[in-house]
Design a protein around this motif. Structure first.
Motif, PDB file in Angstrom:
ATOM      1  N   ALA A 104     -13.103 -13.278  20.443  1.00 13.79           N
ATOM      2  CA  ALA A 104     -13.690 -12.008  20.003  1.00 13.79           C
ATOM      3  C   ALA A 104     -15.209 -12.109  19.972  1.00 13.79           C
ATOM      4  CB  ALA A 104     -13.164 -11.652  18.618  1.00 13.79           C
ATOM      5  N   PRO A 105     -15.917 -11.039  20.350  1.00 14.73           N
ATOM      6  CA  PRO A 105     -17.387 -11.045  20.258  1.00 14.73           C
ATOM      7  C   PRO A 105     -17.836 -11.184  18.806  1.00 14.73           C
ATOM      8  CG  PRO A 105     -16.584  -9.139  21.498  1.00 14.73           C
ATOM      9  CD  PRO A 105     -15.399  -9.779  20.879  1.00 14.73           C
ATOM     10  N   ASP A 106     -18.995 -11.771  18.621  1.00 13.51           N
ATOM     11  CA  ASP A 106     -19.540 -11.914  17.273  1.00 13.51           C
ATOM     12  C   ASP A 106     -19.877 -10.551  16.687  1.00 13.51           C
ATOM     13  OD1 ASP A 106     -19.353 -14.659  17.343  1.00 13.51           O
ATOM     14  OD2 ASP A 106     -21.378 -14.944  18.135  1.00 13.51           O
ATOM     15  N   ALA A 107     -19.683 -10.426  15.384  1.00 12.93           N
ATOM     16  CA  ALA A 107     -20.031  -9.197  14.671  1.00 12.93           C
ATOM     17  C   ALA A 107     -20.661  -9.585  13.342  1.00 12.93           C
ATOM     18  CB  ALA A 107     -18.803  -8.329  14.448  1.00 12.93           C
ATOM     19  N   THR A 108     -21.656  -8.825  12.922  1.00 10.15           N
ATOM     20  CA  THR A 108     -22.367  -9.123  11.683  1.00 10.15           C
ATOM     21  C   THR A 108     -21.723  -8.390  10.517  1.00 10.15           C
ATOM     22  OG1 THR A 108     -24.437  -9.327  12.916  1.00 10.15           O
ATOM     23  CG2 THR A 108     -24.600  -9.035  10.529  1.00 10.15           C
ATOM     24  N   PRO A 109     -21.340  -9.117   9.441  1.00  6.32           N
ATOM     25  CA  PRO A 109     -20.801  -8.429   8.265  1.00  6.32           C
ATOM     26  C   PRO A 109     -21.882  -7.639   7.549  1.00  6.32           C
ATOM     27  CG  PRO A 109     -21.027 -10.782   7.843  1.00  6.32           C
ATOM     28  CD  PRO A 109     -21.336 -10.581   9.280  1.00  6.32           C
ATOM     29  N   LEU A 110     -21.563  -6.436   7.150  1.00  5.17           N
ATOM     30  CA  LEU A 110     -22.507  -5.580   6.439  1.00  5.17           C
ATOM     31  C   LEU A 110     -22.360  -5.777   4.932  1.00  5.17           C
ATOM     32  CD1 LEU A 110     -22.028  -2.323   8.557  1.00  5.17           C
ATOM     33  CD2 LEU A 110     -23.706  -4.162   8.895  1.00  5.17           C
ATOM     34  N   PRO A 111     -23.371  -5.456   4.142  1.00 10.52           N
ATOM     35  CA  PRO A 111     -23.263  -5.613   2.685  1.00 10.52           C
ATOM     36  C   PRO A 111     -22.104  -4.789   2.119  1.00 10.52           C
ATOM     37  CG  PRO A 111     -25.546  -5.233   3.333  1.00 10.52           C
ATOM     38  CD  PRO A 111     -24.704  -4.991   4.552  1.00 10.52           C
ATOM     39  N   ILE A 112     -21.434  -5.349   1.125  1.00  9.62           N
ATOM     40  CA  ILE A 112     -20.324  -4.645   0.485  1.00  9.62           C
ATOM     41  C   ILE A 112     -20.872  -3.527  -0.394  1.00  9.62           C
ATOM     42  CG2 ILE A 112     -18.440  -4.865  -1.179  1.00  9.62           C
ATOM     43  CD1 ILE A 112     -17.939  -7.651  -0.159  1.00  9.62           C
ATOM     44  N   GLN A 113     -20.337  -2.332  -0.205  1.00 13.34           N
ATOM     45  CA  GLN A 113     -20.763  -1.144  -0.940  1.00 13.34           C
ATOM     46  C   GLN A 113     -19.684  -0.733  -1.948  1.00 13.34           C
ATOM     47  OE1 GLN A 113     -23.804   0.102  -0.509  1.00 13.34           O
ATOM     48  NE2 GLN A 113     -24.256  -1.353   1.154  1.00 13.34           N
ATOM     49  N   PRO A 114     -20.025   0.078  -2.944  1.00  8.82           N
ATOM     50  CA  PRO A 114     -18.995   0.626  -3.833  1.00  8.82           C
ATOM     51  C   PRO A 114     -17.926   1.356  -3.017  1.00  8.82           C
ATOM     52  CG  PRO A 114     -21.166   1.038  -4.746  1.00  8.82           C
ATOM     53  CD  PRO A 114     -21.386   0.477  -3.376  1.00  8.82           C
ATOM     54  N   LEU A 115     -16.682   1.156  -3.368  1.00  6.52           N
ATOM     55  CA  LEU A 115     -15.573   1.698  -2.587  1.00  6.52           C
ATOM     56  C   LEU A 115     -15.359   3.176  -2.901  1.00  6.52           C
ATOM     57  CD1 LEU A 115     -13.032  -1.258  -2.831  1.00  6.52           C
ATOM     58  CD2 LEU A 115     -14.921  -0.915  -1.232  1.00  6.52           C
ATOM     59  N   THR A 116     -15.069   3.938  -1.837  1.00  4.80           N
ATOM     60  CA  THR A 116     -14.773   5.360  -1.967  1.00  4.80           C
ATOM     61  C   THR A 116     -13.373   5.614  -1.402  1.00  4.80           C
ATOM     62  OG1 THR A 116     -15.672   5.924   0.215  1.00  4.80           O
ATOM     63  CG2 THR A 116     -17.224   5.885  -1.652  1.00  4.80           C
ATOM     64  N   VAL A 117     -12.938   6.864  -1.459  1.00  2.63           N
ATOM     65  CA  VAL A 117     -11.592   7.196  -0.976  1.00  2.63           C
ATOM     66  C   VAL A 117     -11.458   6.911   0.518  1.00  2.63           C
ATOM     67  CG1 VAL A 117     -11.128   8.901  -2.757  1.00  2.63           C
ATOM     68  CG2 VAL A 117     -12.282   9.613  -0.657  1.00  2.63           C
ATOM     69  N   GLU A 118     -12.582   6.931   1.266  1.00  2.00           N
ATOM     70  CA  GLU A 118     -12.524   6.651   2.708  1.00  2.00           C
ATOM     71  C   GLU A 118     -12.125   5.214   2.991  1.00  2.00           C
ATOM     72  OE1 GLU A 118     -15.007   8.414   1.330  1.00  2.00           O
ATOM     73  OE2 GLU A 118     -14.451  10.359   2.214  1.00  2.00           O
ATOM     74  N   GLU A 119     -12.307   4.334   2.010  1.00  2.00           N
ATOM     75  CA  GLU A 119     -11.958   2.914   2.198  1.00  2.00           C
ATOM     76  C   GLU A 119     -10.492   2.620   1.889  1.00  2.00           C
ATOM     77  OE1 GLU A 119     -15.540   3.046   3.277  1.00  2.00           O
ATOM     78  OE2 GLU A 119     -15.421   3.475   1.138  1.00  2.00           O
ATOM     79  N   MET A 120      -9.723   3.622   1.529  1.00  2.00           N
ATOM     80  CA  MET A 120      -8.292   3.415   1.266  1.00  2.00           C
ATOM     81  C   MET A 120      -7.470   4.105   2.354  1.00  2.00           C
ATOM     82  SD  MET A 120      -5.833   2.112  -0.338  1.00  2.00           S
ATOM     83  CE  MET A 120      -6.771   1.313  -1.653  1.00  2.00           C
ATOM     84  N   ILE A 121      -6.738   3.316   3.125  1.00  2.00           N
ATOM     85  CA  ILE A 121      -5.928   3.830   4.233  1.00  2.00           C
ATOM     86  C   ILE A 121      -4.463   3.599   3.898  1.00  2.00           C
ATOM     87  CG2 ILE A 121      -5.409   3.595   6.695  1.00  2.00           C
ATOM     88  CD1 ILE A 121      -8.342   2.641   7.021  1.00  2.00           C
ATOM     89  N   VAL A 122      -3.685   4.675   3.870  1.00  2.00           N
ATOM     90  CA  VAL A 122      -2.281   4.603   3.434  1.00  2.00           C
ATOM     91  C   VAL A 122      -1.385   5.228   4.491  1.00  2.00           C
ATOM     92  CG1 VAL A 122      -0.635   5.296   1.649  1.00  2.00           C
ATOM     93  CG2 VAL A 122      -3.006   4.742   1.023  1.00  2.00           C
ATOM     94  N   THR A 123      -0.294   4.522   4.811  1.00  2.00           N
ATOM     95  CA  THR A 123       0.735   5.044   5.712  1.00  2.00           C
ATOM     96  C   THR A 123       2.067   5.056   4.967  1.00  2.00           C
ATOM     97  OG1 THR A 123      -0.366   4.231   7.705  1.00  2.00           O
ATOM     98  CG2 THR A 123       1.981   4.711   7.869  1.00  2.00           C
ATOM     99  N   GLU A 124       2.702   6.211   4.898  1.00  2.00           N
ATOM    100  CA  GLU A 124       3.960   6.330   4.169  1.00  2.00           C
ATOM    101  C   GLU A 124       5.123   5.858   5.026  1.00  2.00           C
ATOM    102  OE1 GLU A 124       6.571  10.062   2.745  1.00  2.00           O
ATOM    103  OE2 GLU A 124       4.709   9.811   1.612  1.00  2.00           O
ATOM    104  N   MET A 125       5.966   4.977   4.464  1.00  2.00           N
ATOM    105  CA  MET A 125       7.195   4.547   5.114  1.00  2.00           C
ATOM    106  C   MET A 125       8.398   5.266   4.490  1.00  2.00           C
ATOM    107  SD  MET A 125       6.474   0.477   5.608  1.00  2.00           S
ATOM    108  CE  MET A 125       7.881   0.332   6.723  1.00  2.00           C
ATOM    109  N   ARG A 126       8.369   5.348   3.170  1.00  2.00           N
ATOM    110  CA  ARG A 126       9.316   6.167   2.411  1.00  2.00           C
ATOM    111  C   ARG A 126       8.515   6.806   1.291  1.00  2.00           C
ATOM    112  NH1 ARG A 126      12.650   1.248   1.578  1.00  2.00           N
ATOM    113  NH2 ARG A 126      12.047   1.490  -0.619  1.00  2.00           N
ATOM    114  N   LEU A 127       9.156   7.688   0.534  1.00  2.00           N
ATOM    115  CA  LEU A 127       8.470   8.328  -0.573  1.00  2.00           C
ATOM    116  C   LEU A 127       7.974   7.296  -1.578  1.00  2.00           C
ATOM    117  CD1 LEU A 127       7.700  11.125  -1.643  1.00  2.00           C
ATOM    118  CD2 LEU A 127       9.824  11.106  -2.977  1.00  2.00           C
TER     119      LEU A 127
END
Length: 325
Positions: A104-127
């Motif tokens: 994989a090509p090198d990538a620079t880690p960015l500073p960690i920021q306060p988490l927002t709703v955009e940082e939560m990714i959810v996929t439903e399998m069942r209810l």
């Protein structure tokens, strides 16, 4: 009287038996609830007034608090260095250069920021069962890293049934579990885009991670000889270019389609190489070469194996440069 006495005694005995059975049933239910929490890698109690079917159970703040050790829901901040709910560092190790045929090509880690709703990714399998990815840190190339988990809503609270660290593309990300070769495998496809809005370039990638026991594990794809061939991150599109000695420009375009079956993951690939004269931009490019092929990724109890190298690596000539963000 004798008949009544016998009947009364039988009724009493049946009443005692019924109490014992009922008590055993209650005890069994209590044991099941306790075992549900014990089997969980991490567990978060629900408020007493919240029902398990309530959408509020799956609030991003509650999931961040479940998956990330020390997460502060009032500020959205994550302690450094970040660890998941089991205290495991949230780190990713790609194969070192030279260990695989493709790295994989090198990538620079960015500073960690306060988490927002955009940082939560959810996929439903069942209810009551969802795949959850909490994005903790982003990288300069569009990738992101964070804990990924299979989370179940139980009558008592949220239970983490499987856990790991995922590094993938979070933009328009989709998570799913597929059973391949008798093994549950996590597939995460997302995209990254770069360049000006008019000429924006987007690339989709699919990360593949097998579930080993109760852990999602980062493994490379190995060849039939057991040697590493590439990280388990499949590009569905790629582009490259090369300036020829004649001063013409050769452009490479790669597309792939991924399909999943019980015996493996099939990747249908196609690469075209076209030459054009920069001095005559209105002239259509000339087809130099075209190739296509199929690859099969198989999963077993110990490894993920691919039967051949990518057509992209076979066709791309020395001196060519891949277009990357």
């Amino acid at each position: 009287m004798m008949w009544k006495g016998i009947r009364g005694g039988g009724a009493l005995r049946w009443w005692v038996v019924a109490l014992v059975v009922a008590g055993a049933g209650c005890a069994k239910k209590q044991v099941q609830v306790r075992e549900s929490a014990v089997r969980a890698l991490c567990f978060s109690e629900l408020p007493s007034d919240m029902r398990v079917v309530s959408p509020a159970v799956w609030r991003p703040e509650a999931l961040f608090q479940l998956l990330i050790n020390g997460y502060d829901k009032s500020t959205g901040r994550v302690p450094l260095p970040p660890t998941d709910c089991m205290g495991t560092p949230i780190l990713w190790q790609d194969p070192a250069p030279g260990e695989c045929g493709e790295t994989a090509p090198d990538a620079t880690p960015l500073p960690i920021q306060p988490l927002t709703v955009e940082e939560m990714i959810v996929t439903e399998m069942r209810l009551d069962l969802k795949l959850v990815w909490a994005v903790v840190r982003r990288y300069s190339n569009g990738e992101a890293i964070g804990p990924v988990a299979l989370v179940e809503a139980t009558p008592r609270g949220l239970a983490v049934r499987a856990l790991g660290t995922l590094k993938a593309m979070p933009k328009s990300a989709r998570l799913r579990l597929e059973r391949i070769g008798g093994i549950e495998v996590l597939l995460v496809d997302g995209e990254r885009c770069w360049g000006p809005e008019e000429g924006k370039t987007c690339q989709r990638m699919v990360r593949i991670m097998p579930l080993r026991g109760n852990r999602f594990v980062a493994e490379p794809l190995v060849g039939q000889d057991g040697k590493c061939m590439q990280p388990a991150n499949i590009a569905l599109s790629r582009a490259g270019s090369q300036m020829l000695p004649s001063k013409w420009l050769r452009k490479y375009e790669y597309t792939a389609a991924l399909s999943v079956a019980p015996d493996g993951i099939r990747v249908a690939e196609q690469v075209t190489a076209k030459d054009s004269d920069p001095k005559q931009p209105s002239s259509p490019p000339r087809l130099f070469r075209k190739a296509q092929g199929d690859r099969l990724i198989q999963v077993n109890q110990s490894r993920m194996a691919v039967d051949r190298t990518s057509v992209w690596n076979q066709l791309l000539e020395p001196g060519a440069t891949e277009a990357l963000p």
